[in-house]
Design a protein around this motif. Structure first.
Motif, PDB file in Angstrom:
ATOM      1  N   GLY A   1     -35.636  43.746 -53.282  1.00 12.95           N
ATOM      2  CA  GLY A   1     -35.629  42.395 -52.736  1.00 12.95           C
ATOM      3  C   GLY A   1     -35.804  42.373 -51.395  1.00 12.95           C
ATOM      4  O   GLY A   1     -36.486  41.448 -50.701  1.00 12.95           O
ATOM      5  N   ASP A   2     -35.169  43.199 -50.785  1.00 14.50           N
ATOM      6  CA  ASP A   2     -34.908  43.218 -49.206  1.00 14.50           C
ATOM      7  C   ASP A   2     -36.170  43.753 -48.699  1.00 14.50           C
ATOM      8  O   ASP A   2     -36.609  43.467 -47.507  1.00 14.50           O
ATOM      9  CB  ASP A   2     -33.805  44.055 -48.689  1.00 14.50           C
ATOM     10  CG  ASP A   2     -32.161  43.369 -48.932  1.00 14.50           C
ATOM     11  OD1 ASP A   2     -32.326  42.272 -49.543  1.00 14.50           O
ATOM     12  OD2 ASP A   2     -31.284  44.345 -48.714  1.00 14.50           O
ATOM     13  N   GLN A   3     -36.789  44.749 -49.278  1.00 15.68           N
ATOM     14  CA  GLN A   3     -37.956  45.012 -48.810  1.00 15.68           C
ATOM     15  C   GLN A   3     -39.189  44.105 -49.002  1.00 15.68           C
ATOM     16  O   GLN A   3     -40.247  44.399 -48.679  1.00 15.68           O
ATOM     17  CB  GLN A   3     -38.461  46.293 -49.411  1.00 15.68           C
ATOM     18  CG  GLN A   3     -37.653  47.728 -49.202  1.00 15.68           C
ATOM     19  CD  GLN A   3     -37.974  48.824 -50.037  1.00 15.68           C
ATOM     20  OE1 GLN A   3     -38.297  48.926 -51.158  1.00 15.68           O
ATOM     21  NE2 GLN A   3     -38.111  50.167 -49.264  1.00 15.68           N
ATOM     22  N   GLY A   4     -38.883  42.887 -49.818  1.00 13.43           N
ATOM     23  CA  GLY A   4     -40.034  42.016 -50.083  1.00 13.43           C
ATOM     24  C   GLY A   4     -41.026  42.223 -51.388  1.00 13.43           C
ATOM     25  O   GLY A   4     -41.586  41.525 -51.519  1.00 13.43           O
ATOM     26  N   ASP A   5     -40.341  43.259 -52.197  1.00 14.86           N
ATOM     27  CA  ASP A   5     -41.155  43.479 -53.252  1.00 14.86           C
ATOM     28  C   ASP A   5     -40.363  42.641 -54.465  1.00 14.86           C
ATOM     29  O   ASP A   5     -39.520  42.946 -55.142  1.00 14.86           O
ATOM     30  CB  ASP A   5     -41.317  45.024 -53.717  1.00 14.86           C
ATOM     31  CG  ASP A   5     -41.818  45.461 -54.893  1.00 14.86           C
ATOM     32  OD1 ASP A   5     -42.492  44.338 -55.678  1.00 14.86           O
ATOM     33  OD2 ASP A   5     -41.963  46.567 -55.288  1.00 14.86           O
ATOM     34  N   LEU A   6     -40.805  41.341 -54.633  1.00 20.13           N
ATOM     35  CA  LEU A   6     -40.050  40.628 -55.451  1.00 20.13           C
ATOM     36  C   LEU A   6     -40.145  40.669 -56.847  1.00 20.13           C
ATOM     37  O   LEU A   6     -39.321  40.654 -57.751  1.00 20.13           O
ATOM     38  CB  LEU A   6     -40.146  39.082 -54.847  1.00 20.13           C
ATOM     39  CG  LEU A   6     -40.039  38.586 -53.595  1.00 20.13           C
ATOM     40  CD1 LEU A   6     -40.295  37.054 -53.375  1.00 20.13           C
ATOM     41  CD2 LEU A   6     -38.708  39.062 -53.263  1.00 20.13           C
TER      42      LEU A   6
ATOM     43  N   ARG B   1     -37.132  30.760 -55.852  1.00 21.36           N
ATOM     44  CA  ARG B   1     -38.264  31.007 -54.860  1.00 21.36           C
ATOM     45  C   ARG B   1     -39.483  30.701 -55.519  1.00 21.36           C
ATOM     46  O   ARG B   1     -40.473  30.185 -54.833  1.00 21.36           O
ATOM     47  CB  ARG B   1     -38.085  32.566 -54.233  1.00 21.36           C
ATOM     48  CG  ARG B   1     -36.644  32.956 -53.555  1.00 21.36           C
ATOM     49  CD  ARG B   1     -36.885  32.334 -52.208  1.00 21.36           C
ATOM     50  NE  ARG B   1     -38.139  32.797 -51.440  1.00 21.36           N
ATOM     51  CZ  ARG B   1     -38.298  34.122 -50.977  1.00 21.36           C
ATOM     52  NH1 ARG B   1     -37.246  34.909 -50.631  1.00 21.36           N
ATOM     53  NH2 ARG B   1     -39.293  34.267 -50.111  1.00 21.36           N
TER      54      ARG B   1
ATOM     55  N   ILE C   1     -45.369  33.278 -53.752  1.00 20.31           N
ATOM     56  CA  ILE C   1     -44.306  33.800 -54.640  1.00 20.31           C
ATOM     57  C   ILE C   1     -44.258  33.518 -56.044  1.00 20.31           C
ATOM     58  O   ILE C   1     -43.921  34.361 -56.791  1.00 20.31           O
ATOM     59  CB  ILE C   1     -43.110  33.056 -54.028  1.00 20.31           C
ATOM     60  CG1 ILE C   1     -42.918  33.887 -52.425  1.00 20.31           C
ATOM     61  CG2 ILE C   1     -41.698  33.454 -54.699  1.00 20.31           C
ATOM     62  CD1 ILE C   1     -42.718  35.171 -52.512  1.00 20.31           C
TER      63      ILE C   1
ATOM     64  N   GLU D   1     -46.266  35.827 -58.045  1.00 23.50           N
ATOM     65  CA  GLU D   1     -45.644  37.217 -57.574  1.00 23.50           C
ATOM     66  C   GLU D   1     -44.384  37.354 -58.712  1.00 23.50           C
ATOM     67  O   GLU D   1     -44.307  38.628 -59.286  1.00 23.50           O
ATOM     68  CB  GLU D   1     -45.019  37.661 -56.314  1.00 23.50           C
ATOM     69  CG  GLU D   1     -44.857  38.836 -56.127  1.00 23.50           C
ATOM     70  CD  GLU D   1     -44.704  39.376 -54.671  1.00 23.50           C
ATOM     71  OE1 GLU D   1     -44.184  40.420 -54.323  1.00 23.50           O
ATOM     72  OE2 GLU D   1     -44.596  38.250 -53.817  1.00 23.50           O
TER      73      GLU D   1
END
Length: 264
Positions: free
Chosen positions: A63-68, A98, A140, A143
Motif C-alpha cells: 500500500g505504501d508503495q502504491g501497489d493497491l 479510495r 484507482i 485497480e
C-alpha cells in the motif's frame, strides 16, 4: 540504521526462521525503507506462507508503495487465514473507499466493529466514510475493485448465478466450454447444496456455513448463501486468487440480497 533495526536484522540473520522478520519489516516500513521492508516480508512469507501476520505486513508495505491491487490481494489472503483480523478489514475498507465504493467500505468496517464493538476508531471511521464525499481518484477504481458479481453479472471472464434451494435459477448465467448457457443444468445440480452444507457444518460444530471454495486448474468456484434458501455461484479463471474471488462473491451476495428484496 537505528539500534532497533540493527538488532532485529541481526536476529533474523542469526535465525532465518525467527518471527522477528515481522517487527523488522514493520520498522523498515515506518522508516520509509520500502524496498528493504518488501524483501524482508517476502522472505518471511517464503518460510511462513500460512501466517496471516506476514500477509498483513506485506499489504501495508505494498500500500505504501502504491501497489493497491497487490495490497488488496495480500489483505484478502490475511482475512482468508484469519477472518477476525481487524487490521485487514480496515485496510480493505480504505481501498474500497479510495475506489469510490462507499457501501463496500462501510461493510468491511461494520464487520470489524462486530469483532470489536469497543473499538472507538472503527466507529469514527464509519462516521467519516459514511459522511465523506466519494473520492475522485483516476484509475484507482479499476485497480483495486473486484469485478462486479451482482446476480445478473456475466462477462468473458466471470459467471455468476443465483439459485434457490430447489435448484431453480433465479438470475445470472453460467456458460460451458463452448460458451453455451448451461445455467439451468448447473442450477439443478446445486439443488439442496445449502441444506447439505448447513447440515454438515452443524454436525462438525462449525456453526452456520459461510462459503464453499473449489479450485481447479482452469477455474475457481465460490459458493455463498445470500439468504438461507439461496446460493450464489461465482466462477472465475484460476489466475484470480481465491481470496479475491471470495471477496468478490461476498459483494455479489450483498447485491443478490438487495435484488431479492426488490423481487420478492
Amino acid at each position: 540504521m537505528t539500534d532497533d533495526i540493527r538488532t532485529l536484522t541481526a536476529r533474523v540473520a542469526d535465525d532465518p526462521s525467527s518471527l522477528a522478520f515481522l517487527d523488522l519489516g514493520e520498522a523498515l516500513r515506518r522508516r520509509g525503507q520500502l524496498e528493504a521492508a518488501y524483501k524482508v516480508a517476502r522472505g518471511g512469507l517464503g518460510r511462513y506462507p500460512g501466517l496471516a501476520d506476514a500477509h498483513d505486513l506485506l499489504a501495508r508495505i505494498l500500500g505504501d508503495q502504491g501497489d493497491l491491487a497487490g495490497a488488496f490481494d495480500a489483505w484478502a489472503e490475511a482475512l482468508r487465514l484469519d477472518p477476525m483480523r481487524i487490521g485487514a478489514l480496515k485496510g480493505i475498507a480504505f481501498l474500497y473507499f479510495r475506489a469510490g465504493d462507499i457501501p463496500a467500505a462501510l461493510e468491511q468496517l461494520e464487520r470489524a466493529l462486530e469483532i470489536d464493538p469497543e473499538d472507538v476508531s472503527i466507529r469514527q471511521a464509519i462516521a467519516r466514510v459514511g459522511s465523506a464525499p466519494v473520492p475522485q481518484v483516476p484509475g484507482i477504481a479499476e485497480e483495486v475493485k473486484p469485478a462486479a458479481v451482482g446476480p445478473a453479472a456475466a462477462n468473458g471472464n466471470l459467471d455468476s448465478m443465483l439459485v434457490d434451494q430447489n435448484g431453480l435459477r433465479l438470475n445470472g448465467s453460467v456458460r460451458g466450454p463452448a460458451r453455451e448457457d448451461v445455467g439451468d443444468r448447473v442450477a439443478a445440480e446445486l439443488a439442496g447444496v445449502s441444506k447439505e452444507a448447513a447440515r454438515t457444518s452443524k454436525l462438525l460444530g462449525l456453526g452456520a456455513w459461510q462459503a464453499i471454495a473449489v479450485e481447479s486448474p482452469e477455474w475457481n468456484l465460490f459458493l455463498v448463501p445470500p439468504t438461507p434458501d439461496t446460493v450464489l455461484l461465482t466462477i472465475r479463471e484460476s489466475a484470480l486468487p481465491m481470496a479475491r474471488l471470495g471477496l468478490a462473491a461476498e459483494r455479489g451476495a450483498r447485491e443478490a440480497r438487495e435484488w431479492l428484496g426488490q423481487h420478492r
